[in-house]
Design a protein around this motif. Structure first.
Motif, PDB file in Angstrom:
ATOM      1  N   MET A 146      12.038   3.324 -23.455  1.00  0.00           N
ATOM      2  CA  MET A 146      10.087   3.586 -23.815  1.00  0.00           C
ATOM      3  C   MET A 146       9.098   4.143 -23.089  1.00  0.00           C
ATOM      4  O   MET A 146       8.553   2.955 -22.713  1.00  0.00           O
ATOM      5  N   GLY A 175       6.753   0.064 -26.569  1.00  0.00           N
ATOM      6  CA  GLY A 175       6.900  -0.259 -28.486  1.00  0.00           C
ATOM      7  C   GLY A 175       7.380  -1.504 -28.087  1.00  0.00           C
ATOM      8  O   GLY A 175       7.659  -2.314 -27.141  1.00  0.00           O
ATOM      9  N   HIS A 195      14.381  -5.514 -28.606  1.00  0.00           N
ATOM     10  CA  HIS A 195      14.547  -6.295 -29.537  1.00  0.00           C
ATOM     11  C   HIS A 195      15.328  -7.272 -28.710  1.00  0.00           C
ATOM     12  O   HIS A 195      16.427  -6.406 -28.165  1.00  0.00           O
ATOM     13  N   SER A 215      18.043  -4.029 -27.977  1.00  0.00           N
ATOM     14  CA  SER A 215      17.639  -2.934 -28.483  1.00  0.00           C
ATOM     15  C   SER A 215      16.492  -1.979 -27.919  1.00  0.00           C
ATOM     16  O   SER A 215      15.371  -2.564 -28.119  1.00  0.00           O
ATOM     17  N   ASP A 216      16.261  -0.954 -27.985  1.00  0.00           N
ATOM     18  CA  ASP A 216      15.397  -0.590 -27.990  1.00  0.00           C
ATOM     19  C   ASP A 216      14.639   0.841 -28.970  1.00  0.00           C
ATOM     20  O   ASP A 216      15.551   0.998 -29.037  1.00  0.00           O
ATOM     21  N   GLN A 217      13.167   1.155 -28.817  1.00  0.00           N
ATOM     22  CA  GLN A 217      12.721   2.174 -29.333  1.00  0.00           C
ATOM     23  C   GLN A 217      12.391   3.790 -28.894  1.00  0.00           C
ATOM     24  O   GLN A 217      11.684   4.778 -29.153  1.00  0.00           O
ATOM     25  N   SER A 268      13.617   7.636 -27.145  1.00  0.00           N
ATOM     26  CA  SER A 268      14.182   7.842 -28.084  1.00  0.00           C
ATOM     27  C   SER A 268      15.733   8.894 -28.428  1.00  0.00           C
ATOM     28  O   SER A 268      16.239   9.853 -28.620  1.00  0.00           O
ATOM     29  N   THR A 313      16.124   7.040 -32.851  1.00  0.00           N
ATOM     30  CA  THR A 313      14.957   6.081 -33.493  1.00  0.00           C
ATOM     31  C   THR A 313      15.072   4.891 -32.312  1.00  0.00           C
ATOM     32  O   THR A 313      14.726   3.557 -32.382  1.00  0.00           O
ATOM     33  N   GLY A 314      16.424   5.082 -31.108  1.00  0.00           N
ATOM     34  CA  GLY A 314      17.112   4.364 -30.433  1.00  0.00           C
ATOM     35  C   GLY A 314      18.128   4.034 -29.740  1.00  0.00           C
ATOM     36  O   GLY A 314      19.104   4.628 -30.332  1.00  0.00           O
ATOM     37  N   SER A 349      21.016   0.665 -28.656  1.00  0.00           N
ATOM     38  CA  SER A 349      21.044  -0.377 -28.866  1.00  0.00           C
ATOM     39  C   SER A 349      22.913  -0.578 -28.239  1.00  0.00           C
ATOM     40  O   SER A 349      23.361   0.067 -28.255  1.00  0.00           O
TER      41      SER A 349
END
Length: 362
Positions: free
Chosen positions: A274, A278, A281, A297-299, A301, A348-349, A351
């Motif tokens: 990121m 962002g 989680h 979990s990231d946000q 690409s 969107t990310g 996980s």
């Protein structure tokens, strides 16, 4: 062709044939069915002779103009697979040999021989599954060989690099102590040497995993410690870490330091995914069969689908300067803890899901 009371007599020679066969007219009506059709299809001959093709055959196999008439222009035999709806409602796989029937130059219909190929299709499916199984075994074997080769290569690289790096670092510290000017370049060099040493350490873990010290590890405490360690790096990258743990005082059996290394690697990767900031989680929850799952979990690409299966292989990385060893070592540690990981990713990310077993109840 016409329905005729003399049809049985006209086809008396054919009716003695052991093959199940039917005669159809140009409208797709069944004009005659041999005795062998009854045990094969479950219908009586009288019932069959009241049916049309689209009532007997699975219509998915009925092409426009009827596949059964394909060879009429060439006057030749045609062969294809189809499916029949037998009387109890089930589907029977059959092979059809279709031969056009002519009277002088007029095309009257087709003579269809039906053969049950259910067992042949099952054997074919079994063979295909066996091929897939062997392909998977070979793929895993190649991966194991690749990891073994990577381990041997890692040991050689680490041995060759460690000694000169130690000497460089020692002399750098001496120069820094004697130099009165700006030391910013020295600090950059020193930080890069530290990075090399981290890579060497990962190589050594890959080449010869350190002896594990198994003990009771409070998973929430461990994760809190790791998050505390990673928060400064997250803030520098404008990333906010949100955590949610649906367990308290949950302990697993494992090596505290190695498990910390795993989660530091995963959180570090999520932060690096990121660059524009962002929310990261981190969610932990117990699931069935005494398994606990931690999801990071990231946000970012995301990882392209064609590259997702290669993640965790030796020396493969989506990062420009990545070695790919961090994820490989992490997967190895989780595997040695009787756990499992899997990765999900879309635009969107990404996980990473880590599953670890709880100690068995005594």
């Amino acid at each position: 062709m016409y329905r005729d009371t003399n049809l049985d007599r006209d086809f008396s020679i054919l009716s003695k044939n052991r093959d199940a066969f039917i005669l159809i007219d140009l409208n797709g009506n069944i004009e005659y069915a041999s005795h062998a059709c009854e045990p094969l299809l479950g219908y009586s001959r009288d019932t069959l002779q009241q049916l049309s093709l689209n009532k007997l055959f699975n219509t998915d196999f009925l092409a426009p103009g009827h596949t059964f008439f394909k060879g009429r222009e060439q006057g030749r035999l045609d062969n294809f697979d189809a499916q029949v709806q037998v009387i109890e409602g089930s589907i029977l796989d059959v092979n059809i040999s279709s031969m056009p029937i002519f009277f002088e130059k007029d095309f009257l219909g087709s003579y269809l021989v039906l053969k049950d190929i259910t067992s042949i299709k099952q054997n074919r499916l079994t063979t295909e599954r066996e091929k897939e199984h062997h392909a998977l075994i070979n793929s895993l074997s190649r991966l194991s060989e690749k990891q073994a080769t990577a381990g041997q290569l890692a040991a050689g690289i680490a041995h060759e690099i460690r000694n000169p790096i130690t000497a460089i670092k020692g002399f750098l510290q001496l120069i820094m102590g004697e130099y009165d000017g700006s030391k910013v370049y020295f600090q950059i060099i020193n930080s890069e040497i530290d990075r090399i040493e981290i890579i060497l350490k990962e190589l050594m873990v890959l080449a010869k995993p350190s002896k594990q010290k198994y003990e009771s590890v409070n998973l929430q405490v461990l994760l809190d410690q790791v998050i505390t360690l990673m928060v400064p790096q997250a803030h520098l990258n404008n990333i906010h870490i949100e955590k949610q743990f649906d367990f308290t005082n949950t302990c697993i059996l494992g090596d505290n330091n190695q498990l910390k290394q795993v989660f530091i690697n995963y959180i570090k990767n999520a932060i690096e995914a990121m660059p524009d900031g962002g929310i990261l989680h981190i969610h932990g929850s117990p699931i069935v069969d005494r398994i606990v799952k931690i999801c990071i979990s990231d946000q970012g690409s995301g990882i392209p689908p064609e590259l997702l299966n290669q993640i965790g292989q030796p020396f493969f990385s989506t990062k420009e300067n990545g070695t790919g060893l961090g994820l490989l070592v992490s997967r190895q540690i989780i595997k040695e803890h009787k756990g499992d990981i899997y990765i999900e990713s879309d635009p969107t990310g990404t996980s990473i899901h880590v599953k670890l077993p709880l100690p068995s109840l005594k």
